[in-house]
Design a protein around this motif. Structure first.
Motif, PDB file in Angstrom:
ATOM      1  N   ARG A 258      31.714 -23.773 -44.299  1.00 57.17           N
ATOM      2  CA  ARG A 258      31.592 -24.638 -45.473  1.00 57.17           C
ATOM      3  C   ARG A 258      32.120 -26.056 -45.264  1.00 57.17           C
ATOM      4  O   ARG A 258      31.728 -26.969 -45.987  1.00 57.17           O
ATOM      5  CB  ARG A 258      32.310 -24.003 -46.668  1.00 57.17           C
ATOM      6  N   ALA A 259      33.001 -26.255 -44.318  1.00 58.61           N
ATOM      7  CA  ALA A 259      33.546 -27.598 -44.097  1.00 58.61           C
ATOM      8  C   ALA A 259      32.447 -28.608 -43.784  1.00 58.61           C
ATOM      9  O   ALA A 259      32.607 -29.806 -44.030  1.00 58.61           O
ATOM     10  CB  ALA A 259      34.575 -27.575 -42.974  1.00 58.61           C
ATOM     11  N   LEU A 260      31.307 -28.135 -43.245  1.00 58.86           N
ATOM     12  CA  LEU A 260      30.211 -29.039 -42.887  1.00 58.86           C
ATOM     13  C   LEU A 260      29.303 -29.384 -44.063  1.00 58.86           C
ATOM     14  O   LEU A 260      28.503 -30.318 -43.965  1.00 58.86           O
ATOM     15  CB  LEU A 260      29.360 -28.416 -41.775  1.00 58.86           C
ATOM     16  N   VAL A 261      29.389 -28.649 -45.150  1.00 59.06           N
ATOM     17  CA  VAL A 261      28.473 -28.872 -46.272  1.00 59.06           C
ATOM     18  C   VAL A 261      28.612 -30.304 -46.798  1.00 59.06           C
ATOM     19  O   VAL A 261      29.716 -30.790 -47.057  1.00 59.06           O
ATOM     20  CB  VAL A 261      28.724 -27.850 -47.395  1.00 59.06           C
ATOM     21  N   GLY A 262      27.480 -30.976 -46.921  1.00 61.80           N
ATOM     22  CA  GLY A 262      27.446 -32.356 -47.407  1.00 61.80           C
ATOM     23  C   GLY A 262      27.372 -33.395 -46.313  1.00 61.80           C
ATOM     24  O   GLY A 262      27.028 -34.551 -46.572  1.00 61.80           O
ATOM     25  N   ILE A 263      27.666 -33.023 -45.072  1.00 64.49           N
ATOM     26  CA  ILE A 263      27.708 -33.998 -43.984  1.00 64.49           C
ATOM     27  C   ILE A 263      26.289 -34.380 -43.539  1.00 64.49           C
ATOM     28  O   ILE A 263      25.416 -33.526 -43.398  1.00 64.49           O
ATOM     29  CB  ILE A 263      28.529 -33.445 -42.795  1.00 64.49           C
ATOM     30  N   TYR A 264      26.109 -35.673 -43.313  1.00 63.58           N
ATOM     31  CA  TYR A 264      24.826 -36.191 -42.835  1.00 63.58           C
ATOM     32  C   TYR A 264      24.823 -36.250 -41.305  1.00 63.58           C
ATOM     33  O   TYR A 264      25.838 -36.565 -40.681  1.00 63.58           O
ATOM     34  CB  TYR A 264      24.576 -37.593 -43.382  1.00 63.58           C
ATOM     35  N   ASN A 265      23.650 -35.963 -40.731  1.00 65.68           N
ATOM     36  CA  ASN A 265      23.500 -36.049 -39.282  1.00 65.68           C
ATOM     37  C   ASN A 265      22.070 -36.458 -38.942  1.00 65.68           C
ATOM     38  O   ASN A 265      21.173 -36.373 -39.786  1.00 65.68           O
ATOM     39  CB  ASN A 265      23.894 -34.740 -38.606  1.00 65.68           C
ATOM     40  N   SER A 266      21.862 -36.893 -37.714  1.00 68.75           N
ATOM     41  CA  SER A 266      20.553 -37.400 -37.286  1.00 68.75           C
ATOM     42  C   SER A 266      19.951 -36.461 -36.258  1.00 68.75           C
ATOM     43  O   SER A 266      20.654 -35.851 -35.450  1.00 68.75           O
ATOM     44  CB  SER A 266      20.713 -38.799 -36.678  1.00 68.75           C
ATOM     45  N   SER A 267      18.620 -36.351 -36.270  1.00 68.50           N
ATOM     46  CA  SER A 267      17.940 -35.468 -35.317  1.00 68.50           C
ATOM     47  C   SER A 267      16.493 -35.901 -35.144  1.00 68.50           C
ATOM     48  O   SER A 267      15.887 -36.471 -36.061  1.00 68.50           O
ATOM     49  CB  SER A 267      17.989 -34.018 -35.803  1.00 68.50           C
ATOM     50  N   GLN A 268      15.936 -35.589 -33.981  1.00 66.20           N
ATOM     51  CA  GLN A 268      14.502 -35.824 -33.747  1.00 66.20           C
ATOM     52  C   GLN A 268      13.679 -34.631 -34.199  1.00 66.20           C
ATOM     53  O   GLN A 268      12.445 -34.687 -34.203  1.00 66.20           O
ATOM     54  CB  GLN A 268      14.250 -36.123 -32.266  1.00 66.20           C
ATOM     55  N   TRP A 269      14.341 -33.545 -34.588  1.00 68.59           N
ATOM     56  CA  TRP A 269      13.663 -32.298 -34.974  1.00 68.59           C
ATOM     57  C   TRP A 269      14.350 -31.735 -36.208  1.00 68.59           C
ATOM     58  O   TRP A 269      15.566 -31.864 -36.372  1.00 68.59           O
ATOM     59  CB  TRP A 269      13.741 -31.278 -33.830  1.00 68.59           C
ATOM     60  N   THR A 270      13.549 -31.115 -37.078  1.00 66.82           N
ATOM     61  CA  THR A 270      14.108 -30.427 -38.246  1.00 66.82           C
ATOM     62  C   THR A 270      13.381 -29.111 -38.462  1.00 66.82           C
ATOM     63  O   THR A 270      12.238 -28.924 -38.008  1.00 66.82           O
ATOM     64  CB  THR A 270      13.992 -31.272 -39.536  1.00 66.82           C
ATOM     65  N   LEU A 271      14.037 -28.205 -39.166  1.00 66.52           N
ATOM     66  CA  LEU A 271      13.430 -26.908 -39.472  1.00 66.52           C
ATOM     67  C   LEU A 271      12.130 -27.055 -40.242  1.00 66.52           C
ATOM     68  O   LEU A 271      11.207 -26.251 -40.088  1.00 66.52           O
ATOM     69  CB  LEU A 271      14.410 -26.059 -40.308  1.00 66.52           C
ATOM     70  N   GLU A 272      12.042 -28.085 -41.084  1.00 71.13           N
ATOM     71  CA  GLU A 272      10.925 -28.181 -42.026  1.00 71.13           C
ATOM     72  C   GLU A 272       9.708 -28.930 -41.502  1.00 71.13           C
ATOM     73  O   GLU A 272       8.724 -29.066 -42.248  1.00 71.13           O
ATOM     74  CB  GLU A 272      11.371 -28.903 -43.318  1.00 71.13           C
ATOM     75  N   LEU A 273       9.738 -29.454 -40.299  1.00 69.10           N
ATOM     76  CA  LEU A 273       8.583 -30.209 -39.808  1.00 69.10           C
ATOM     77  C   LEU A 273       7.323 -29.372 -39.976  1.00 69.10           C
ATOM     78  O   LEU A 273       7.229 -28.242 -39.480  1.00 69.10           O
ATOM     79  CB  LEU A 273       8.783 -30.619 -38.355  1.00 69.10           C
ATOM     80  N   ASN A 274       6.357 -29.976 -40.671  1.00 71.51           N
ATOM     81  CA  ASN A 274       5.214 -29.198 -41.163  1.00 71.51           C
ATOM     82  C   ASN A 274       4.048 -29.256 -40.181  1.00 71.51           C
ATOM     83  O   ASN A 274       3.105 -30.025 -40.343  1.00 71.51           O
ATOM     84  CB  ASN A 274       4.786 -29.731 -42.538  1.00 71.51           C
ATOM     85  N   ASN A 275       4.145 -28.440 -39.137  1.00 75.59           N
ATOM     86  CA  ASN A 275       3.023 -28.277 -38.214  1.00 75.59           C
ATOM     87  C   ASN A 275       3.029 -26.829 -37.720  1.00 75.59           C
ATOM     88  O   ASN A 275       4.071 -26.167 -37.718  1.00 75.59           O
ATOM     89  CB  ASN A 275       3.104 -29.278 -37.051  1.00 75.59           C
ATOM     90  N   PRO A 276       1.878 -26.305 -37.310  1.00 74.48           N
ATOM     91  CA  PRO A 276       1.788 -24.879 -36.949  1.00 74.48           C
ATOM     92  C   PRO A 276       2.711 -24.470 -35.810  1.00 74.48           C
ATOM     93  O   PRO A 276       3.251 -23.357 -35.816  1.00 74.48           O
ATOM     94  CB  PRO A 276       0.314 -24.703 -36.558  1.00 74.48           C
ATOM     95  N   ILE A 277       2.902 -25.353 -34.822  1.00 76.60           N
ATOM     96  CA  ILE A 277       3.761 -25.001 -33.695  1.00 76.60           C
ATOM     97  C   ILE A 277       5.196 -24.822 -34.154  1.00 76.60           C
ATOM     98  O   ILE A 277       5.868 -23.846 -33.794  1.00 76.60           O
ATOM     99  CB  ILE A 277       3.664 -26.077 -32.589  1.00 76.60           C
ATOM    100  N   ASN A 278       5.691 -25.748 -34.959  1.00 77.65           N
ATOM    101  CA  ASN A 278       7.075 -25.645 -35.425  1.00 77.65           C
ATOM    102  C   ASN A 278       7.272 -24.445 -36.342  1.00 77.65           C
ATOM    103  O   ASN A 278       8.293 -23.747 -36.263  1.00 77.65           O
ATOM    104  CB  ASN A 278       7.496 -26.925 -36.148  1.00 77.65           C
TER     105      ASN A 278
END
Length: 387
Positions: A258-278
């Protein structure tokens, strides 16, 4: 004459059959033990999942993967790479997590004219003056995620920040990248020993300088320990902490909670990227391994997809090295959509803002909340002699 023609046709057919039957041999060297093991294991598991999806073939060729644990030790990595190049005669190498390890073995790989497909380490040296036609990175250049967070912190108008990273090539690239886009004042830029786990001195220094924000690059166990100690000190409630995706991904969330909840971070990939491969990757990774994939796992998966695409483009003829390189740089369909590359072998891609949230059911995950950069290139490409 007819007999000669038929003999040539027969020899051509035999040659084609031999090519069709040959395998592609991959040397996979990664950190699979110690404090950085979670990162190497995620890359390995992502790579293996892609091979499963590709029926254990790359570009139509059967695959043999030879795995070695570098133990996050350059000497161990050198021995493993030397063995794979000279005894095993691998066609490609991949897997390395830490930039100091890659820089220790890169010259030996390139001298053999063997392609290294990086699923993680992206040192500035290989982006600029030391770029090689045998190097391609499917993930990012070391500075990139930090550049994105530097840009985001700049938009938040924090007048000053405290910067923290381990003292090794990726740590130095990290803070260089952040400062390239953050235009406020840096009250302190602190580099600590690689694999350090006690951050009491650094936290005391943060408390003493009282910055408006803290930016820290701490991969693996370093990130777990720093965030836990920063939260336990009470400073997390007083001074906002911003992180690159490496230091706030699913592996760190599992350990910190829970200590991480609310923290912002940067990434080139996310769980939600909307393509069939992901979508297939995320769903099958969770089913196969029983955990949420990290950006490291997506990078391992994408390394296999790039190899599959390039080998397919040359019809399985691995002797066509120039054509292989051209096929790689032309781009491939990845977990992030279609990705193409600069001449130095680094990707041109989007970088996203994520925030750690707790879902109604209690699960803590990263959620994509914005896009920081679109079609972003690394800062060193113009120093590379390759065109």
């Amino acid at each position: 004459m007819k007999k000669l023609v038929w003999l040539l046709v027969l020899l051509g057919a035999i040659g084609s059959l031999g090519l069709a039957q040959r395998s592609v041999k991959i040397g996979f060297v990664s950190t699979l033990s110690g404090g950085g093991a979670a990162l190497g294991i995620d890359v390995r598991d992502g790579f293996n999942l892609a091979l499963r999806h590709l029926n254990n073939q790359l570009g139509g060729l059967p695959v043999e993967v030879i795995v070695a644990d570098d133990q996050q030790n350059p000497d161990v990595a050198r021995q493993a790479v030397d063995r794979m190049l000279k005894r095993d005669r691998v066609d490609f190498l991949t897997g390395i997590i830490f930039s100091n390890i890659l820089l220790a073995v890169g010259d030996a790989i390139f001298e053999e004219k063997t392609f290294y497909i990086s699923p993680n380490a992206g040192p500035s040296e290989y982006a600029g003056e030391q770029c090689s036609p045998y190097f391609v990175n499917v993930a990012w250049q070391n500075d990139n995620l930090h550049e994105a967070m530097g840009q985001y912190v700049q938009t938040r108008r924090f007048e000053n920040v405290f910067l923290l990273a381990p003292n090794y090539p990726a740590g130095r690239d990290a803070l260089t990248g952040f400062k390239r886009y953050f235009k406020g004042r840096v009250v302190a830029e602190v580099y600590h020993r690689l694999n350090q786990l006690d951050f009491s001195a650094e936290i005391a220094q943060i408390r003493a300088t009282r910055p408006k924000a803290v930016y820290a690059f701490e991969p693996g166990a370093m990130g777990v320990n720093f965030i836990k100690q920063y939260a336990e000190s009470g400073l997390l409630r007083e001074i906002p902490l911003f992180l690159p995706g490496f230091s706030a991904d699913a592996d760190v969330i599992r350990a910190v909670g829970r200590a991480l909840v609310g923290i912002y971070n940067s990434s080139q990939w996310t769980l939600e990227l909307n393509n069939p491969i992901n979508q297939r990757f995320v769903e099958d990774f969770r089913k196969t391994y029983g955990r949420i994939p990290t950006l490291y796992a997506s990078q391992g998966y994408d390394a296999a997809l790039l190899l599959d695409s390039a080998i397919k483009a040359v019809g399985g003829d691995l002797s066509k090295k120039d054509e292989l390189r051209k096929a790689m740089l032309a781009g491939f369909n990845s977990t992030r959509g279609f990705i193409r590359f600069s001449p130095n072998g680094y990707p041109i891609q989007n970088y996203y803002l994520r925030q750690v949230i707790q879902q109604p059911g209690g699960e803590i995950v990263n959620r994509q909340v914005g896009t920081i950069f679109t079609n972003h290139r690394d800062a060193y490409v113009n120093r590379c002699r390759l065109r």
